[in-house]
Design a protein around this motif. Structure first.
Motif, mmCIF file in Angstrom:
data_model
loop_
_atom_site.group_PDB
_atom_site.id
_atom_site.type_symbol
_atom_site.label_atom_id
_atom_site.label_comp_id
_atom_site.label_asym_id
_atom_site.label_seq_id
_atom_site.Cartn_x
_atom_site.Cartn_y
_atom_site.Cartn_z
ATOM 1 N N ILE A 194 -1.406 53.753 31.494
ATOM 2 C CA ILE A 194 -2.102 55.042 31.581
ATOM 3 C C ILE A 194 -1.618 55.971 30.468
ATOM 4 O O ILE A 194 -2.412 56.630 29.799
ATOM 5 N N THR A 195 -0.296 56.017 30.263
ATOM 6 C CA THR A 195 0.250 56.961 29.276
ATOM 7 C C THR A 195 -0.038 56.517 27.848
ATOM 8 O O THR A 195 -0.382 57.336 26.999
ATOM 9 N N LEU A 196 0.143 55.217 27.581
ATOM 10 C CA LEU A 196 0.057 54.745 26.194
ATOM 11 C C LEU A 196 -1.368 54.376 25.799
ATOM 12 O O LEU A 196 -1.662 54.230 24.616
ATOM 13 N N GLY A 197 -2.243 54.171 26.773
ATOM 14 C CA GLY A 197 -3.595 53.708 26.451
ATOM 15 C C GLY A 197 -3.565 52.206 26.192
ATOM 16 O O GLY A 197 -2.497 51.632 26.005
ATOM 17 N N PRO A 198 -4.750 51.565 26.172
ATOM 18 C CA PRO A 198 -4.779 50.100 26.029
ATOM 19 C C PRO A 198 -4.087 49.632 24.749
ATOM 20 O O PRO A 198 -3.332 48.669 24.770
ATOM 21 N N LYS A 199 -4.306 50.347 23.637
ATOM 22 C CA LYS A 199 -3.744 49.924 22.357
ATOM 23 C C LYS A 199 -2.219 50.068 22.367
ATOM 24 O O LYS A 199 -1.488 49.152 21.999
ATOM 25 N N GLY A 200 -1.775 51.226 22.827
ATOM 26 C CA GLY A 200 -0.341 51.474 22.887
ATOM 27 C C GLY A 200 0.354 50.502 23.824
ATOM 28 O O GLY A 200 1.455 50.033 23.541
ATOM 29 N N TYR A 201 -0.313 50.196 24.955
ATOM 30 C CA TYR A 201 0.310 49.279 25.906
ATOM 31 C C TYR A 201 0.420 47.879 25.316
ATOM 32 O O TYR A 201 1.443 47.216 25.465
ATOM 33 N N LEU A 202 -0.642 47.425 24.627
ATOM 34 C CA LEU A 202 -0.602 46.083 24.026
ATOM 35 C C LEU A 202 0.514 45.982 22.993
ATOM 36 O O LEU A 202 1.087 44.918 22.791
ATOM 37 N N ARG A 203 0.847 47.095 22.376
ATOM 38 C CA ARG A 203 1.938 47.074 21.398
ATOM 39 C C ARG A 203 3.289 46.814 22.048
ATOM 40 O O ARG A 203 4.229 46.427 21.370
ATOM 41 N N THR A 204 3.399 47.098 23.368
ATOM 42 C CA THR A 204 4.660 46.785 24.030
ATOM 43 C C THR A 204 4.784 45.284 24.273
ATOM 44 O O THR A 204 5.853 44.786 24.571
ATOM 45 N N ILE A 205 3.657 44.552 24.164
ATOM 46 C CA ILE A 205 3.705 43.099 24.287
ATOM 47 C C ILE A 205 3.688 42.449 22.904
ATOM 48 O O ILE A 205 4.430 41.506 22.641
ATOM 49 N N PHE A 206 2.820 42.984 22.040
ATOM 50 C CA PHE A 206 2.762 42.482 20.665
ATOM 51 C C PHE A 206 3.295 43.580 19.741
ATOM 52 O O PHE A 206 2.540 44.394 19.222
ATOM 53 N N PRO A 207 4.603 43.639 19.561
ATOM 54 C CA PRO A 207 5.165 44.771 18.819
ATOM 55 C C PRO A 207 4.858 44.657 17.330
ATOM 56 O O PRO A 207 4.832 43.557 16.772
ATOM 57 N N VAL A 208 4.587 45.797 16.704
ATOM 58 C CA VAL A 208 4.399 45.827 15.256
ATOM 59 C C VAL A 208 5.772 46.075 14.636
ATOM 60 O O VAL A 208 6.393 47.111 14.871
ATOM 61 N N VAL A 209 6.230 45.073 13.873
ATOM 62 C CA VAL A 209 7.557 45.188 13.267
ATOM 63 C C VAL A 209 7.471 46.227 12.149
ATOM 64 O O VAL A 209 6.580 46.155 11.309
ATOM 65 N N PRO A 210 8.373 47.210 12.147
ATOM 66 C CA PRO A 210 8.297 48.256 11.125
ATOM 67 C C PRO A 210 8.431 47.650 9.728
ATOM 68 O O PRO A 210 9.258 46.760 9.498
ATOM 69 N N GLY A 211 7.607 48.113 8.823
ATOM 70 C CA GLY A 211 7.693 47.682 7.436
ATOM 71 C C GLY A 211 6.949 46.392 7.142
ATOM 72 O O GLY A 211 7.005 45.897 6.030
ATOM 73 N N MET A 212 6.255 45.824 8.149
ATOM 74 C CA MET A 212 5.505 44.597 7.886
ATOM 75 C C MET A 212 4.013 44.881 8.023
ATOM 76 O O MET A 212 3.589 45.641 8.871
ATOM 77 N N THR A 213 3.237 44.259 7.176
ATOM 78 C CA THR A 213 1.786 44.465 7.245
ATOM 79 C C THR A 213 1.099 43.114 7.080
ATOM 80 O O THR A 213 1.727 42.119 6.692
ATOM 81 N N GLY A 214 -0.187 43.092 7.389
ATOM 82 C CA GLY A 214 -1.016 41.917 7.144
ATOM 83 C C GLY A 214 -0.651 40.731 8.019
ATOM 84 O O GLY A 214 -0.306 40.886 9.193
ATOM 85 N N VAL A 215 -0.711 39.549 7.416
ATOM 86 C CA VAL A 215 -0.509 38.306 8.168
ATOM 87 C C VAL A 215 0.896 38.248 8.746
ATOM 88 O O VAL A 215 1.102 37.818 9.883
ATOM 89 N N GLY A 216 1.881 38.691 7.979
ATOM 90 C CA GLY A 216 3.272 38.652 8.445
ATOM 91 C C GLY A 216 3.444 39.414 9.744
ATOM 92 O O GLY A 216 4.076 38.927 10.692
ATOM 93 N N ALA A 217 2.845 40.600 9.808
ATOM 94 C CA ALA A 217 2.967 41.426 11.013
ATOM 95 C C ALA A 217 2.320 40.733 12.206
ATOM 96 O O ALA A 217 2.864 40.744 13.315
ATOM 97 N N VAL A 218 1.161 40.089 11.984
ATOM 98 C CA VAL A 218 0.457 39.406 13.075
ATOM 99 C C VAL A 218 1.298 38.238 13.584
ATOM 100 O O VAL A 218 1.491 38.067 14.795
ATOM 101 N N VAL A 219 1.856 37.460 12.662
ATOM 102 C CA VAL A 219 2.688 36.320 13.054
ATOM 103 C C VAL A 219 3.903 36.792 13.835
ATOM 104 O O VAL A 219 4.237 36.243 14.888
ATOM 105 N N MET A 220 4.519 37.873 13.343
ATOM 106 C CA MET A 220 5.711 38.382 14.030
ATOM 107 C C MET A 220 5.350 38.887 15.419
ATOM 108 O O MET A 220 6.073 38.650 16.384
#
Lengths: 180, 322
Positions: free
Chosen positions: B200-226
């Motif tokens: 409820i607080t984070l919204g669907p996108k924010g909540y999914l990030r708690t499962i699929f975290p975006v590693v700081p400083g990574m973008t593109g394919v690397g971030a998706v793999v991580m």
């Protein structure tokens, strides 16, 4: 063994043999009991206990908010006043500068005028002096001619004594030189 | 006269022989059948389908047999919803908590209506409840804390009363929080509170990030793999928290009961020492149990605090996830 009958009955009573057997039925009982307790406490108990503190908290929060807005207002007022003060100061400086400028111009103007007048006076004085000198020279020259003529007529009236004449003329010239 | 005397002596000897034989017989029986203290202790810390009223043996009602329902089969699981000893005590604890808190609220209202400062029992309970609300719930959850405070407060006092109930003298010495199913049910409640409040607080996108975290400083394919590689770890992290909550509370309570029962077991193991030395066992056991009871009283408060505190911390972590 005599002390045991009641203890042993636990084993005879039936049920799980150890605390490590999980009875899934208890999940539902726990949820139901806890849920009802939660709802009842939320409705009948917590508000009464927490109410006073919450009211105090809200009052404090409100006061803090008011203090913040007052501060902001005061800061805005101060900024405005400082702006006004700055404007007044710059206006004053502008006025002062203008006045100074005007005074300077006035002064230089007066100076120029004075200079011109002085020069005019000087010119006239020079011209007057030159004219006087011219007049004097002319008068002197006329006087000299008159004197010469007078001396010549005296000489002519008397005898022409060359030695005496020479002396006379020399003495006259000497007197002229002295006069000069 | 002599014969009579002999007869008396002989009788005495026989009596003594009989008595000796009886003692030996008892000892042999005890040795053969054995008093399995471990089994007794486990039975006493386990849930049960009956409630023992053993201190009142003169009463006709010694054992209450709780009703048994048939098993229910749902989704391949066999579930039996029959009430057990722990269910009964759970209800008792809930009633006690509600009664105490309701009474406190009523007293506070009355005292305030009379323009009085809270005093006595009500003031103490108010301070206790406010401590849980301010220093456990709001301090760890943050600005949203007041919204979750009723849950944390209910958890704390329900667990505290359950824990302390286990330290009461029999037949009240039953603590529902020493049942793994009960602690697991409470932990699962906390788990769903954490996750749903997070959604409820984070919204669907924010909540999914708690499962699929975006590693700081990574973008593109690397971030998706991580993000995909980190997902199992994140999910395990989410599940471990309630598991730890449930096992910690259950373990602490059960361990305390086992220690106390084991110390009482000393009486049954060594209580029939000869030559009147059995009183020493009584004194030793009493001293040890008293000391452990004090520790258990502390642990009862500590574990309620830890459960409520960690629940608040987990909710707070989820609220501030980004």
């Amino acid at each position: 063994m005599l002390a045991f009958p009641s203890m042993m009955m636990a084993a005879e009573g039936g049920g799980p043999a150890s605390p490590f057997e999980v009875n899934f039925g208890l999940f539902f009982w726990a949820w139901i009991v806890f849920g009802i307790l939660f709802l009842l406490l939320k409705k009948y108990a917590w508000p009464a206990i927490v109410q006073a503190t919450e009211e105090r908290e809200q009052a404090i929060a409100k006061q803090l908010e008011e203090a913040r807005t007052h501060n902001e207002e005061a800061a805005a007022l101060l900024a405005e006043q400082q702006k006004l003060l700055g404007e007044a100061r710059s206006q004053g400086q502008q006025l002062l500068a203008d006045a100074k400028h005007a005074a300077e111009r006035e002064r230089s103007l007066a100076l120029e005028k004075t200079k011109q007048a002085q020069e005019a006076l000087l010119d006239r004085a020079k011209r007057d002096i030159a004219a006087e000198r011219e007049k004097a020279l002319r008068a002197l020259r006329e006087e000299a001619v008159d004197l010469s003529l007078a001396m010549a007529s005296k000489l002519i009236e008397q005898r022409l004594d060359s030695d005496g004449d020479r002396k006379l003329v020399l003495s006259y010239l000497g007197s002229l030189e002295e006069a000069n | 006269m002599m014969q009579e005397h002999d007869q008396v002596v002989q009788d005495t000897v026989h009596t003594a022989q009989d008595a000796a034989a009886a003692v030996v017989h008892d000892a042999v029986e005890q040795a053969e059948h054995g008093l399995d203290l471990g089994e007794v202790i486990l039975h006493h810390t386990a849930d049960s389908w009956t409630i023992e009223l053993h201190p009142f043996e003169s009463l006709p009602l010694q054992t209450i047999h709780l009703p048994r329902f048939a098993d229910i089969h749902v989704f391949g699981m066999t579930i039996n919803l029959s009430p057990t000893k722990h269910v009964v005590f759970m209800v008792l604890v809930a009633v006690l908590v509600f009664f105490v808190m309701w009474l406190t609220g009523r007293m506070l209202k009355k005292q305030r209506a009379g323009e009085q400062a809270p005093k006595g029992f009500a003031a103490a309970m108010e301070a206790f409840v406010l401590w849980v609300r301010d220093d456990i719930a709001i301090a760890n959850i943050g600005p949203n804390g007041a919204k979750f405070a009723p849950l944390i407060m209910t958890l704390f006092f329900f667990i505290l009363f359950s824990n302390v109930m286990g330290l009461m003298p029999p037949p009240l010495n039953v603590s529902p929080s020493s049942n793994l199913a009960v602690t697991a049910a409470l932990a699962i409640l906390v788990f769903f509170t954490v996750e749903i409040s997070g959604m409820i607080t984070l919204g669907p996108k924010g909540y999914l990030r708690t499962i699929f975290p975006v590693v700081p400083g990574m973008t593109g394919v690397g971030a998706v793999v991580m993000a995909i590689a980190m997902a199992p770890i994140e999910i395990i992290g989410k599940l471990v928290k309630p598991f730890a909550l449930a096992v910690r509370l259950f373990g602490n309570m059960t361990a305390g009961h086992i220690v106390i029962l084991a110390l009482f077991g000393l009486i049954f193991l060594f209580g029939n020492l000869p030559y009147g030395t059995n009183w020493a066992i009584g004194i030793t056991t009493t001293a040890l149990v008293t000391a452990i009871m004090m520790l258990e009283l502390f642990v009862a408060f500590l574990q309620a605090y830890v459960f409520a505190l960690l629940s608040a911390v987990f909710i707070g972590l989820m609220q501030h996830e980004h």
